[in-house]
Design an enzyme around this catalytic site. Sequence first.
Site, short mmCIF file in Angstrom:
data_model
loop_
_atom_site.label_atom_id
_atom_site.label_comp_id
_atom_site.label_asym_id
_atom_site.label_seq_id
_atom_site.Cartn_x
_atom_site.Cartn_y
_atom_site.Cartn_z
N GLY A 256 32.52 -9.10 16.28
CA GLY A 256 32.94 -9.23 17.67
C GLY A 256 34.35 -8.76 17.96
O GLY A 256 34.85 -8.97 19.07
N GLU A 298 31.77 -9.31 9.98
CA GLU A 298 30.66 -8.45 10.41
C GLU A 298 31.01 -7.58 11.61
O GLU A 298 30.45 -7.77 12.70
CB GLU A 298 29.46 -9.33 10.77
CG GLU A 298 29.08 -10.32 9.69
CD GLU A 298 27.92 -11.22 10.13
OE1 GLU A 298 27.93 -11.74 11.26
OE2 GLU A 298 27.00 -11.38 9.33
N GLY A 300 30.78 -4.67 14.18
CA GLY A 300 29.76 -3.72 14.63
C GLY A 300 30.46 -2.60 15.37
O GLY A 300 30.74 -1.54 14.83
N ARG A 338 24.78 -0.32 29.07
CA ARG A 338 25.81 -1.36 29.12
C ARG A 338 26.49 -1.51 30.49
O ARG A 338 26.75 -2.64 30.90
CB ARG A 338 26.85 -1.15 28.01
CG ARG A 338 26.22 -1.25 26.61
CD ARG A 338 27.28 -1.19 25.50
NE ARG A 338 28.09 -2.39 25.45
CZ ARG A 338 29.36 -2.45 25.80
NH1 ARG A 338 29.99 -1.38 26.21
NH2 ARG A 338 30.01 -3.59 25.73
N TYR A 342 25.99 -5.36 31.88
CA TYR A 342 27.07 -6.32 32.07
C TYR A 342 28.40 -5.69 32.50
O TYR A 342 29.47 -6.13 32.08
CB TYR A 342 27.27 -7.23 30.84
CG TYR A 342 27.03 -6.61 29.48
CD1 TYR A 342 27.97 -5.81 28.87
CD2 TYR A 342 25.85 -6.89 28.78
CE1 TYR A 342 27.75 -5.28 27.62
CE2 TYR A 342 25.62 -6.36 27.52
CZ TYR A 342 26.58 -5.55 26.94
OH TYR A 342 26.35 -5.03 25.70
N CYS A 369 15.86 5.63 38.62
CA CYS A 369 15.51 5.17 39.96
C CYS A 369 15.94 3.73 40.21
O CYS A 369 15.11 2.87 40.50
CB CYS A 369 14.01 5.32 40.16
SG CYS A 369 13.49 7.01 39.89
N GLU A 370 17.22 3.48 40.05
CA GLU A 370 17.80 2.18 40.38
C GLU A 370 19.19 2.46 40.96
O GLU A 370 19.94 3.25 40.38
CB GLU A 370 18.02 1.33 39.12
CG GLU A 370 16.80 1.10 38.31
CD GLU A 370 16.57 -0.37 37.99
OE1 GLU A 370 17.49 -1.18 38.22
OE2 GLU A 370 15.47 -0.67 37.55
C1 LIG Z 1 26.30 -8.53 17.28
C2 LIG Z 1 26.73 -9.22 16.07
C3 LIG Z 1 27.81 -8.74 15.33
C4 LIG Z 1 28.63 -7.55 15.75
O1 LIG Z 1 29.21 -7.66 17.00
P1 LIG Z 1 30.27 -6.55 17.44
O2 LIG Z 1 30.74 -6.99 18.76
O3 LIG Z 1 29.56 -5.25 17.51
O4 LIG Z 1 31.33 -6.53 16.39
C5 LIG Z 1 28.13 -9.38 14.16
N1 LIG Z 1 27.43 -10.46 13.73
C6 LIG Z 1 26.38 -10.95 14.42
C7 LIG Z 1 25.64 -12.10 13.89
C8 LIG Z 1 26.00 -10.36 15.61
O5 LIG Z 1 24.98 -10.85 16.31
#
Ligand SMILES: *Cc1c(COP(=O)(O)O)cnc(C)c1O
Length: 441
Positions: A256, A298, A300, A338, A342, A369-370
């Site tokens: 996150g 983690e 992403g 996205r 949101y 079409c939105e």
């Molecule tokens: C989505 C998610 C992430 C990654 O989130 P990012 O915002 O992309 O870093 C990591 N761990 C879990 C469990 C997630 O659901």
Amino acid sequence: MVLTRERNTLDHAIWPATARATPDGDVAVGGVRLSDIAERYGSPVHVMDELDVRQRCREFRSAFPDAEIAYAGKAFLCRAMARWIAEEGLALDVCSAGELAVARSVRFPAERILMHGNGKTPEDLRAALSYGVSRIVLDCASEITRLAALVSADRPAQRVLIRVAPGVDGHTHPAVATGGEDQKFGFSLASGVAAEAVRRVLAQPGLVLTGLHCHIGSQITSVTAYQQAARRMADLLAAVQDEHGLVLPQLDLGGGFAVPYLRDQHGLDPLTLAEPLLTTLRSACEVRRVPMPRVTLEPGRAISARAGVTLYRVLGIKHTATGRVFVTVNGGMSDNPRPSLYGARYSMRLVGRHAVPGHRSVTVAGRHCEAGDVLVEDAELPADLRPGDLLASASTGAYHHSMASNYNLVPRPPVVGVRAGESRLLIRRETETDLLLRDVG
Ligand SMILES: *Cc1c(COP(=O)(O)O)cnc(C)c1O
């Protein structure tokens, strides 16, 4: 022609590491001109800078040398991406049998795979067991018994983590806030449900509890939120040690970490986070007399967002009676949902030619079409923009292709990898034949 030089500079917080503005108004990524990519592969097209991905992986690994860094594959996964992640020594989060199939197809080491999800199906769990993923992150009570039932007597016990909702507010958009009590993920810490989940897992001979997990949300800029989560998780580690005499060796603090999508936004850099987070966790463990666990993180989007650029062709320009200018492009919410999901904000830049000086604020709309199919509400684009021009949207490497749809039966765009002056197709463009193949009625 007078060049608009100051607008010509690229902000490397949102553009890939190898992006360069060329003297003739184009942008090259990985040494390949974006207009050449659009010529060769068509548009819309997603471009991924391999070097940028690898650089982000290295930044996380050097900021957290003792931690396990697991890339959240849901942000963007294909075989090439899985190989880059594996080669950089990262682990991988998957959330479905489908994501696992991609990892499996490149023999991503099973001992470095974690499976997540608040609603894993029996098929997901079976796929995870059959590949031997190292950890499954349990998210609800029925999943504990479901997984235990699937682990047959002749199979080694499955290692698991328990996903905890630590009650931490990451101050982010409700759609991606996952740390509080009023959302669907994990076992609540405050109400004692998480401690009960620990008891249930320990009662299952087929499951081995190796640690705890939390993920407080996405696009989080606050170091304090992660520190707070770390302290609360240390509380539970201590409670497990007190009640069961069990030392849990792993603590997964999720991902996150925010990335900027626009010039004036701030991300959360791994180097900024590392020292305060690890110091907080270490002292929280000391105070509670539990050994410091091995940390997993983690990321992403922090790995893949900046590496991606998406190219669109301008189809038309429309002036409304209210004075708004709509620039319609050949993609939209089917390749980037996205903004309409949101309210995510992006930039757009003209590439492939110089503009005459003078910009104006326009709305870049998709082809779907939105009325809500808008990619950028307030893009600053050249006043001489015309149909046929090429636009580039930066920081589109995460949650774009992975969230793409076939809305209006528009085939999904290809993903092109660039590196050292060469481009290659990583995911080909979907065709109408692909769409009809599934339609068997
Ligand atoms: C989505 C998610 C992430 C990654 O989130 P990012 O915002 O992309 O870093 C990591 N761990 C879990 C469990 C997630 O659901």
